[in-house]
Design an enzyme around this catalytic site. Structure first.
Site, short mmCIF file in Angstrom:
data_model
loop_
_atom_site.label_atom_id
_atom_site.label_comp_id
_atom_site.label_asym_id
_atom_site.label_seq_id
_atom_site.Cartn_x
_atom_site.Cartn_y
_atom_site.Cartn_z
N HIS A 74 0.84 -1.19 0.00
CA HIS A 74 0.00 0.00 0.00
C HIS A 74 0.88 1.24 0.00
O HIS A 74 1.96 1.23 0.58
CB HIS A 74 -0.93 0.00 1.22
CG HIS A 74 -0.23 -0.23 2.52
ND1 HIS A 74 0.18 -1.48 2.94
CD2 HIS A 74 0.19 0.63 3.48
CE1 HIS A 74 0.78 -1.38 4.10
NE2 HIS A 74 0.82 -0.10 4.46
N GLN A 75 0.39 2.28 -0.64
CA GLN A 75 1.11 3.54 -0.68
C GLN A 75 0.48 4.52 0.31
O GLN A 75 -0.74 4.63 0.39
CB GLN A 75 1.07 4.14 -2.10
CG GLN A 75 1.87 5.43 -2.18
CD GLN A 75 2.00 5.96 -3.59
OE1 GLN A 75 1.32 5.51 -4.50
NE2 GLN A 75 2.90 6.91 -3.78
#
Ligand SMILES: [Zn+2]
Length: 158
Positions: free
Chosen positions: A119-120
């Site tokens: 995930h960013q």
């Protein structure tokens, strides 16, 4: 340069191995309110972080449970990039930050609470916010505050 100091993150990271379900897979299957989902794309979605570095701390994740950044397919990688860019626009409208940190924490040692589902992070920044961090620690888990922020961001996204 001063780094963001978020002591509750450490507590979260230390307890992360004890959590059974993947928070990203769980959140994508819940109602927007319960999952703190701000926007759903085709291959990826945007959600608020329950353990934020700052108010309005968003994350973009693929729907697919994938722990290897290099294993994302092109459609996922492109949509995550575009959703992250759009998230900065939406945050600007709603919260008027002065800057952003965007990044990927890969591996527990790098600060990842969840290592199995990439995930960013999109973290809005304001001048002096490192001093504000300890104060935010007290509001981080207030569900009403998170839900109010989620609603504002979700409305601005449309
Ligand atoms: Zn997952």
């Amino acid at each position: 340069m001063r780094q963001l100091w978020a002591p509750w993150r450490l507590e979260y990271i230390q307890s992360a191995d004890q959590q059974e379900a993947c928070i990203f897979c769980s959140a994508s299957g819940l109602e927007d309110e319960a999952g703190l989902v701000v926007h759903r794309g085709e291959h990826a979605f945007v959600l608020l972080n329950r353990y934020p570095y700052a108010s309005g701390h968003l994350m973009v994740a693929p729907y697919r449970h994938e722990g290897d950044l290099g294993a994302l397919v092109a459609d996922e990688a492109v949509e995550i990039h575009r959703l992250a860019a759009r998230a900065t626009d939406v945050l600007r409208k709603v919260m008027a930050p002065q800057g952003y940190n965007l990044g990927w924490n890969l591996g527990r040692i790098a600060g990842a609470g969840v290592v199995e589902h990439v995930h960013q992070h999109i973290v809005p920044r304001w001048a002096g916010d490192t001093n504000f961090m300890p104060v935010l620690a007290d509001v981080k888990v207030m569900p009403e505050a998170l839900e109010a922020t989620r609603r504002k961001l979700a409305e601005a996204w449309r």
